[in-house]
Write an enzyme that holds these catalytic residues in place. Structure first.
Site, PDB file in Angstrom:
ATOM      1  CG  ASP A 113      -2.018  -1.082   1.074  1.00 27.94           C
ATOM      2  OD1 ASP A 113      -2.225  -1.558  -0.059  1.00 27.94           O
ATOM      3  OD2 ASP A 113      -2.608  -1.452   2.095  1.00 27.94           O
ATOM      4  NE  ARG A 165      -0.831   1.699  12.420  1.00 24.88           N
ATOM      5  CZ  ARG A 165       0.053   0.910  11.840  1.00 24.88           C
ATOM      6  NH1 ARG A 165       1.353   1.120  12.039  1.00 24.88           N
ATOM      7  NH2 ARG A 165      -0.309  -0.075  11.064  1.00 24.88           N
ATOM      8  CG  ASP A 188      -3.811   0.801  11.726  1.00 25.92           C
ATOM      9  OD1 ASP A 188      -3.837   0.898  12.965  1.00 25.92           O
ATOM     10  OD2 ASP A 188      -3.405  -0.211  11.134  1.00 25.92           O
ATOM     11  CB  SER A 229      -3.064  -6.835   5.783  1.00 25.41           C
ATOM     12  OG  SER A 229      -2.661  -5.643   6.411  1.00 25.41           O
TER      13      SER A 229
HETATM   14  N1  ARG Z   1      -6.961  -4.710  14.265  1.00 25.36           N
HETATM   15  C1  ARG Z   1      -5.756  -4.209  14.823  1.00 25.36           C
HETATM   16  C2  ARG Z   1      -5.889  -2.779  15.231  1.00 25.36           C
HETATM   17  O1  ARG Z   1      -6.803  -2.138  14.813  1.00 25.36           O
HETATM   18  C3  ARG Z   1      -4.575  -4.472  13.952  1.00 25.36           C
HETATM   19  C4  ARG Z   1      -4.510  -3.753  12.663  1.00 25.36           C
HETATM   20  C5  ARG Z   1      -3.430  -4.343  11.867  1.00 25.36           C
HETATM   21  N2  ARG Z   1      -3.064  -3.623  10.713  1.00 25.36           N
HETATM   22  C6  ARG Z   1      -2.566  -4.268   9.649  1.00 25.36           C
HETATM   23  N3  ARG Z   1      -2.126  -3.549   8.684  1.00 25.36           N
HETATM   24  N4  ARG Z   1      -2.491  -5.570   9.576  1.00 25.36           N
HETATM   25  O2  ARG Z   1      -5.100  -2.294  15.976  1.00 25.36           O
END
Ligand code: ARG
Length: 399
Positions: A14, A94, A123, A174
């Protein structure tokens, strides 16, 4: 539009295609920023890759110590887990990445900040709200939100633009990693009925057998891990070592259906061996040291705190206040925890502290008992008065 955009770059599909797309769509030069929160990738390679794709500059920021001190320590003190399970590895990193992006945008005189998050995830919220809380003047570009394409189309676009990607059409997971954990989603995991295939795991591959049980000791000082097996080593080394040892027993796997902030339920797989062991050990030490009222009150605030982190509300007054509460609660959380690693799980088998409130004389059932049973009767008399009165008025539903 022209100018400069600072992009959170991971080297993945991405963000790689975003470098090209931002230039195409906005005419902006891209400064690629790799924030090192302990992900295992070869950052030098990613650094070069960004330049190869067309970034005008590539920057690596080592944020590991800051991640541990300002993000992981508060989560250990507050035993942070979203929906009782997820230790928040991705969510915690993040706001730190957002902060680094803002710092670099200011240094580079950029007018925009960009990230590779999709419109469906949490995210994007964490980045956007984090950036807006720190620098409301910056424009936010999220190519994967403005340019809706499937994963297959993204792979096509990459191919057309000669962008290498490690993701193949056969295993489209991912993955996000940092030193607090690994998050895996997409692919066949999207069906909650499917058992996760073994090849998705990386940190918790079982190499130990049933017979090879092992004991370790973790020392805490004011709620922070400071020693492993009676050796004072840095928290970074403790986390690394626990990820390796606990991981080798298959400890730290989490398979859950989670409620995203954006209203969607999603199936998530996490590997967080060190986080699992440290949070459980810390909680058990607190049980020994803190009084009942504090522990119970703290539970409620821990849940709120975890939610706040998950919801991307890190740079907020509520977070500052919760941190202050958690810090104060750790004044006496100093001591040791003994842990037994077994195949696929661990147990806390011992805990001790100079500040323990555990009173053997009161707790024991043997003849050294110092507890005066006559106190109990009067206490219970007062404790139960209200219910006796309710009963006399016929207001107890005895079902
Ligand atoms: N669901 C988790 C969160 O919102 C993990 C997100 C993972 N992101 C990824 N790009 N695999 O914190």
């Amino acid at each position: 539009m022209s100018g400069k955009a600072v992009l959170a770059y991971s080297g993945g599909l991405d963000t790689s295609i975003s470098i090209k797309w931002i230039k195409e769509k906005y005419g902006m030069d891209v400064v690629a920023v790799l924030v090192d929160c302990g992900q295992p990738e070869d950052l030098k390679e990613i650094y070069v890759k960004a330049l190869k794709i067309g970034a005008i500059k590539s920057v690596i920021v080592d944020a590991k110590d800051e991640f541990i001190k300002n993000y992981i320590f508060p989560s250990i003190k507050a035993n942070l887990k979203y929906e009782k399970k997820y230790p928040l590895a991705t969510a915690l990193a993040r706001p730190l990445i957002a902060k680094k992006l803002v710092d670099i945008a200011r240094k580079e005189g950029a007018n925009a900040v960009a990230h590779g998050c999709t419109a469906k995830g949490n995210d994007q919220v964490r980045f956007d709200v984090g950036i807006r809380s720190l620098a409301p003047e910056l424009k936010i570009i999220a190519p994967q939100r403005e340019w809706i394409i499937s994963r297959e189309e993204a792979l096509e676009y990459a191919k057309k633009n000669n962008i290498e990607v490690s993701v193949t059409k056969k295993s489209p997971y991912s993955i996000d990693e940092n030193l607090w954990g690994r998050s895996v989603e997409c692919g066949i995991l999207e069906d909650p009925w499917n058992e996760p295939p073994d090849d998705i795991y990386k940190w918790s591959k079982i190499t130990k057998k049933d017979r090879e049980n092992e004991y370790i000791e973790i020392g805490f000082e004011n709620g922070i891990p400071v020693s492993l097996n009676n050796k004072n080593i840095s928290p970074a080394e403790i986390i690394k070592s626990l990820n390796e040892t606990a991981g080798s027993y298959g400890i730290g796997r989490i398979d859950m259906i989670e409620n995203r902030l954006v209203g969607i339920k999603s199936r998530e797989i996490y590997e967080s061996p060190a986080a699992e062991v440290l949070i459980e050990s810390h909680m058990q030490l607190e049980s020994l040291i803190l009084d009942r009222e504090l522990v119970h009150y703290k539970y409620g605030l821990e849940e709120k705190f975890a939610e706040l982190v998950y919801y991307g509300l890190w740079f907020t007054p509520l977070k500052d206040c919760l941190c202050a509460f958690m810090d104060k609660s750790q004044d006496f959380v100093t001591g040791k925890v003994r842990i037994k690693f077994e195949k696929k799980h661990f147990k806390i088998v011992g805990r001790k502290s100079d500040y323990s409130l555990y009173d053997m004389g009161l707790a024991t059932y043997d003849k050294s008992d110092k507890f005066d049973p006559s106190h109990s009767e009067s206490f219970i008399k007062l404790w139960g008065y209200t219910y006796e009165i309710l009963a006399k008025k016929g207001r107890i539903n005895g079902k």
